[in-house]
Design a protein around this motif. Structure first.
Motif, short mmCIF file in Angstrom:
data_model
loop_
_atom_site.label_atom_id
_atom_site.label_comp_id
_atom_site.label_asym_id
_atom_site.label_seq_id
_atom_site.Cartn_x
_atom_site.Cartn_y
_atom_site.Cartn_z
N SER A 112 33.41 49.92 30.33
CA SER A 112 32.73 50.10 29.04
C SER A 112 31.99 51.44 29.03
O SER A 112 31.39 51.83 30.02
N ASP A 113 32.03 52.12 27.88
CA ASP A 113 31.32 53.39 27.77
C ASP A 113 29.99 53.24 27.04
O ASP A 113 29.41 54.20 26.56
N THR A 114 29.49 52.01 26.96
CA THR A 114 28.20 51.75 26.35
C THR A 114 27.41 50.79 27.24
O THR A 114 27.95 50.28 28.21
N GLY A 115 26.18 50.54 26.91
CA GLY A 115 25.39 49.62 27.72
C GLY A 115 24.91 50.28 28.99
O GLY A 115 24.38 51.38 28.97
N SER A 116 25.12 49.62 30.12
CA SER A 116 24.57 50.08 31.39
C SER A 116 25.36 51.20 32.04
O SER A 116 24.85 51.88 32.92
N ASN A 117 26.62 51.37 31.67
CA ASN A 117 27.53 52.31 32.32
C ASN A 117 27.76 51.99 33.80
O ASN A 117 28.19 52.84 34.56
N TYR A 118 27.46 50.74 34.22
CA TYR A 118 27.76 50.30 35.57
C TYR A 118 29.25 50.07 35.66
O TYR A 118 29.84 49.38 34.83
N THR A 119 29.92 50.64 36.65
CA THR A 119 31.37 50.59 36.70
C THR A 119 31.94 49.59 37.71
O THR A 119 33.13 49.41 37.77
N GLY A 120 31.10 48.95 38.51
CA GLY A 120 31.60 48.02 39.53
C GLY A 120 31.97 46.66 38.96
O GLY A 120 31.94 46.44 37.75
N THR A 121 32.32 45.76 39.86
CA THR A 121 32.68 44.41 39.45
C THR A 121 31.45 43.67 38.94
O THR A 121 30.32 44.02 39.26
N ARG A 122 31.68 42.64 38.14
CA ARG A 122 30.60 41.81 37.59
C ARG A 122 30.59 40.50 38.36
O ARG A 122 31.46 39.65 38.16
N LYS A 123 29.65 40.36 39.31
CA LYS A 123 29.64 39.15 40.13
C LYS A 123 28.24 38.60 40.23
O LYS A 123 27.25 39.31 40.06
N ILE A 124 28.20 37.31 40.53
CA ILE A 124 26.95 36.58 40.60
C ILE A 124 27.04 35.60 41.76
O ILE A 124 28.10 35.01 42.00
N THR A 125 25.95 35.45 42.51
CA THR A 125 25.91 34.52 43.63
C THR A 125 24.79 33.52 43.42
O THR A 125 23.67 33.91 43.08
N VAL A 126 25.11 32.26 43.63
CA VAL A 126 24.13 31.19 43.51
C VAL A 126 24.08 30.41 44.82
O VAL A 126 25.11 30.20 45.46
N LYS A 127 22.85 30.06 45.24
CA LYS A 127 22.66 29.18 46.39
C LYS A 127 22.52 27.77 45.84
O LYS A 127 21.63 27.50 45.03
N LEU A 128 23.40 26.88 46.25
CA LEU A 128 23.38 25.51 45.74
C LEU A 128 22.12 24.79 46.20
O LEU A 128 21.44 25.22 47.13
N ALA A 129 21.80 23.69 45.56
CA ALA A 129 20.59 22.93 45.86
C ALA A 129 20.58 22.42 47.30
O ALA A 129 19.52 22.25 47.88
N LYS A 130 21.74 22.19 47.87
CA LYS A 130 21.88 21.79 49.27
C LYS A 130 23.34 21.99 49.66
O LYS A 130 24.18 22.29 48.82
N VAL A 131 23.64 21.85 50.94
CA VAL A 131 25.02 21.96 51.41
C VAL A 131 25.80 20.76 50.87
O VAL A 131 25.37 19.61 51.04
N VAL A 132 26.92 21.02 50.21
CA VAL A 132 27.72 19.95 49.61
C VAL A 132 29.20 20.19 49.82
O VAL A 132 29.63 21.30 50.10
N ASP A 133 29.96 19.12 49.68
CA ASP A 133 31.41 19.22 49.58
C ASP A 133 31.73 19.29 48.09
O ASP A 133 31.41 18.36 47.34
N ILE A 134 32.33 20.37 47.67
CA ILE A 134 32.67 20.55 46.26
C ILE A 134 33.97 19.82 45.98
O ILE A 134 34.93 19.90 46.75
N THR A 135 34.01 19.10 44.88
CA THR A 135 35.25 18.42 44.49
C THR A 135 36.02 19.22 43.46
O THR A 135 37.24 19.11 43.37
N SER A 136 35.32 20.01 42.65
CA SER A 136 35.96 20.85 41.64
C SER A 136 34.97 21.88 41.15
O SER A 136 33.78 21.79 41.44
N PHE A 137 35.47 22.86 40.46
CA PHE A 137 34.59 23.79 39.77
C PHE A 137 35.13 23.98 38.37
O PHE A 137 36.30 23.74 38.10
N ALA A 138 34.25 24.36 37.46
CA ALA A 138 34.64 24.49 36.06
C ALA A 138 34.04 25.76 35.48
O ALA A 138 32.96 26.18 35.86
N VAL A 139 34.77 26.36 34.56
CA VAL A 139 34.33 27.59 33.90
C VAL A 139 34.54 27.42 32.40
O VAL A 139 35.59 26.95 31.97
#
Length: 172
Positions: free
Chosen positions: A60-87
């Motif tokens: 994008s040539d507007t906004g932040s002009n940040y050119t890298g990937t758009r990623k986010i990291t979350v620490k879950l409430a506790k260690v779990v076995d994930i059964t699925s993920f949804a977006v």
């Protein structure tokens, strides 16, 4: 659920382990940070399809002009076995559906060790959860990284309405 008297209810409940209100913590994210506009990265983990994480489209040539990937990291409430993920994808913060994330990558990590790439997926920009599973990286998970790779054609912005990572809790 209303229970009158002595009734037995057998149900399997699904918990969103990545929900901030459920104890998860936002650990890291790539710029830009549009939190002051109500479009910050925590919007991807707030259990609401009315808000989301708004970012700039890659290149994008507007906004932040940040050119890298758009990623986010979350620490879950506790260690779990994930059964699925949804977006859920769609425009947020005044952006149209073309800004909604289309292609994404999901990675997981345990308490120790490196990131496991669960792979990439694609989702429609219709505000509806699409559920995905993987054969790897679903056991003993403490961190999840979500990377937006492409959107549905908006040259300026890229948004995710909600992501969640489900573990099963059985209620007796």
């Amino acid at each position: 659920l209303v229970v009158n008297g002595a009734e037995t209810v057998n149900r399997t409940m699904v918990r969103d382990w990545a929900a901030i209100e459920g104890g998860a913590k936002l650990k890291d994210f790539s710029p830009p940070n549009y939190s002051k506009y109500g479009c910050g990265p925590d919007g991807a983990f707030d259990n609401s399809l009315d808000t989301g994480w708004g970012s700039d489209a890659v290149g994008s040539d507007t906004g932040s002009n940040y050119t890298g990937t758009r990623k986010i990291t979350v620490k879950l409430a506790k260690v779990v076995d994930i059964t699925s993920f949804a977006v859920a994808s769609g425009g947020t913060c005044g952006d149209g559906p073309r800004a909604g994330v289309k292609k994404f990558r999901i990675e997981t990590r345990g308490k120790n060790g490196g990131w496991v790439n669960l792979g990439t997926g694609s989702v429609a920009a219709n505000g509806v959860f699409a559920v995905f599973t993987s054969n790897i990286g679903m056991k003993d998970v403490l961190y999840v990284r979500f990377t937006m790779l492409t959107n549905h054609g908006d040259p300026l912005f890229m948004d995710a309405l909600e992501t969640n990572y489900n573990g099963i809790i059985v209620c007796d």
